[in-house]
Design a protein around this motif. Structure first.
Motif, PDB file in Angstrom:
ATOM      1  N   GLU A  40       5.600   9.936  -1.865  1.00 53.13           N
ATOM      2  CA  GLU A  40       4.470   9.021  -1.888  1.00 53.13           C
ATOM      3  C   GLU A  40       4.206   8.579  -0.459  1.00 53.13           C
ATOM      4  OE1 GLU A  40       5.440   5.883  -4.573  1.00 53.13           O
ATOM      5  OE2 GLU A  40       4.307   6.798  -6.187  1.00 53.13           O
ATOM      6  N   VAL A  44      -4.729  11.574  -4.507  1.00 53.91           N
ATOM      7  CA  VAL A  44      -3.909  12.766  -4.685  1.00 53.91           C
ATOM      8  C   VAL A  44      -4.604  13.920  -3.978  1.00 53.91           C
ATOM      9  CG1 VAL A  44      -5.027  13.272  -6.898  1.00 53.91           C
ATOM     10  CG2 VAL A  44      -2.800  14.278  -6.391  1.00 53.91           C
ATOM     11  N   LEU A  80       0.907  12.778  -2.862  1.00 55.14           N
ATOM     12  CA  LEU A  80       0.519  11.542  -3.539  1.00 55.14           C
ATOM     13  C   LEU A  80       0.549  10.384  -2.557  1.00 55.14           C
ATOM     14  CD1 LEU A  80       2.636  11.784  -6.828  1.00 55.14           C
ATOM     15  CD2 LEU A  80       0.263  12.490  -6.478  1.00 55.14           C
ATOM     16  N   LEU A  82       0.545  10.809 -12.060  1.00 56.54           N
ATOM     17  CA  LEU A  82       0.125   9.760 -11.138  1.00 56.54           C
ATOM     18  C   LEU A  82       0.569   8.365 -11.535  1.00 56.54           C
ATOM     19  CD1 LEU A  82      -3.567  10.898 -10.575  1.00 56.54           C
ATOM     20  CD2 LEU A  82      -1.507  11.650  -9.395  1.00 56.54           C
ATOM     21  N   ARG A 125      -5.144   5.707  -7.139  1.00 58.35           N
ATOM     22  CA  ARG A 125      -4.222   6.516  -6.343  1.00 58.35           C
ATOM     23  C   ARG A 125      -4.958   7.739  -5.807  1.00 58.35           C
ATOM     24  NH1 ARG A 125       1.714   7.855  -8.253  1.00 58.35           N
ATOM     25  NH2 ARG A 125       2.263   6.751  -6.349  1.00 58.35           N
TER      26      ARG A 125
END
Length: 403
Positions: A24, A349, A355, A311, A347
């Protein structure tokens, strides 16, 4: 005056939908609430990016005299312009999950949808469309895109505009449900640049009864549609069809989640497209009854999708939306229970599996009254709209800028 809230996030590891751990990466997002043009008693918002590059929001206002009004407003650098009414009437079918659709083409052409009761049964209603050629100042009388007039469900509309001025629409159509064990179907229609209804087509003869549909236009005008399918064995994974050269393909599965459920989860997919890149986002429980939010990219215009990335942060509620930031990155929106609260999460991606840390957009409610948060991107910022039940209810809007 609203102030920006800056979220700077750290790097951690999680397990994603693909095998192994995914990093992340940090993401800086500036989030601020912007003045919504929708007042008290509003809900069912939707957002779209017009072919003119501007964002547009539609929503429904419940009036004191029991009528409803569909509004639309343009968003530019100064914020939302004053709202314009599309239609007002009685006997509308207004539902927390089945929000109106809107598309904006060239030269001020616009097409909007809502639902109108056509019988005494609770779920007897049809689709209504209205066309504008002057940016929403004047609208045509409503018309029906489906030939069928049975007193069954017709809804969950998605619309996209074409550069030639026309529009394409898809919807769930219950005409076969008048028969014993008759299925819900997915159908499509084309509306020309003068707002005239043209061909109607059957895309899938058996689909989930009440999940949202999604429609996107990619390279060379090709269309990609996504929806929740339904097999004879009650597997309700996300299906997809494409139209190229004037012909629709056979249905295919975006991913084999193998979610078996003898009922509709009311949790459909979302799509966005840019040239040959298509991104799909969706909610599933899968074969292991573990709630997940997935996103998957296609590099061939929706002909095939890569393995999905997970996610969510565990036990999501879904209600997803997605917007491509460019050909390699997408922003995904969903509802996430966290610490006794329900939050709207965003989020980023990437197509190669990276991510970014999720960002909290706003706190909301898990109740139906909060509806489905919607999102669109104008090339420099994301706008998110949702229904706040505690505010009247009222449609609220948030701006997100990614650094």
């Amino acid at each position: 005056m609203s102030r920006y809230l800056v979220f700077i996030v750290a790097v951690v590891l999680i397990t994603a939908g693909r095998a192994g751990a995914q990093s992340e990466l940090p993401l800086s997002v500036m989030v601020r609430e912007v003045a919504s043009p929708a007042g008290i008693g509003t809900g069912e918002p939707n957002l779209t990016r017009g072919l003119d590059g501007f964002l547009y929001m539609s929503w429904i206002q419940k009036n004191p005299d029991t009528t409803h009004t569909l509004f639309v407003a343009k968003f530019d650098s100064a914020g939302f312009e004053p709202a314009r009414p599309v239609a007002t009437g009685r006997g509308w079918f207004v539902n927390w999950a089945d929000f109106p659709a809107l598309a904006v083409g060239p030269g001020g052409r616009m097409l909007a949808s809502w639902l109108q009761k056509n019988g005494g049964d609770t779920y007897a209603y049809g689709v209504r469309l209205a066309f504008s050629s002057d940016g929403g100042r004047r609208w045509s009388p409503p018309f029906i895109p489906h030939e069928d007039k049975t007193e069954t469900e017709h809804g969950f509309v998605s619309i996209v505009a074409h550069p030639d001025g026309g529009f394409d629409a898809i919807w769930l159509d219950g005409r076969e449900m008048v028969k014993p064990d008759g299925p819900m179907t997915l159908r499509a229609a084309h509306i020309d640049g003068d707002g005239k209804l043209e061909s109607e087509a059957l895309l899938d003869g058996r689909v989930c009864d009440c999940c949202q549909t999604a429609l996107a236009r990619g390279a060379n005008g090709a269309l990609v549609a996504a929806y929740r399918d339904r097999s004879d064995a009650e597997i309700r994974d996300i299906g997809s069809v494409r139209r190229q050269g004037g012909r629709w393909s056979e249905p295919m599965s975006v991913h084999a989640d193998n979610w078996k459920i003898a009922g509709c989860p009311v949790n459909g997919p979302a799509l966005d497209a840019l040239d040959q890149t298509v991104v799909a986002a969706w909610f599933t429980m899968g074969a292991n009854d573990s709630a997940r939010v997935y996103a998957a990219f296609s590099r061939d215009g929706g002909g095939s999708f890569a393995a999905p990335l997970r996610l969510d942060q565990g036990k999501p509620l879904g209600r997803v939306d997605v917007a491509l930031l460019d050909k390699d990155r997408a922003a995904v929106l969903w509802l996430q229970p966290t610490g006794g609260q329900t939050k709207i999460m965003m989020r980023v991606v990437t197509a190669d599996g990276q991510l970014r840390m999720p960002t909290t957009v706003a706190e909301t409610s898990a109740d139906r009254e909060s509806g489905f948060p919607r999102m669109a991107y104008d090339g420099s910022r994301l706008i998110v709209a949702w229904t706040d039940p505690a505010a009247g209810p009222r449609v609220r809007t948030m701006e997100l800028r990614l650094e």
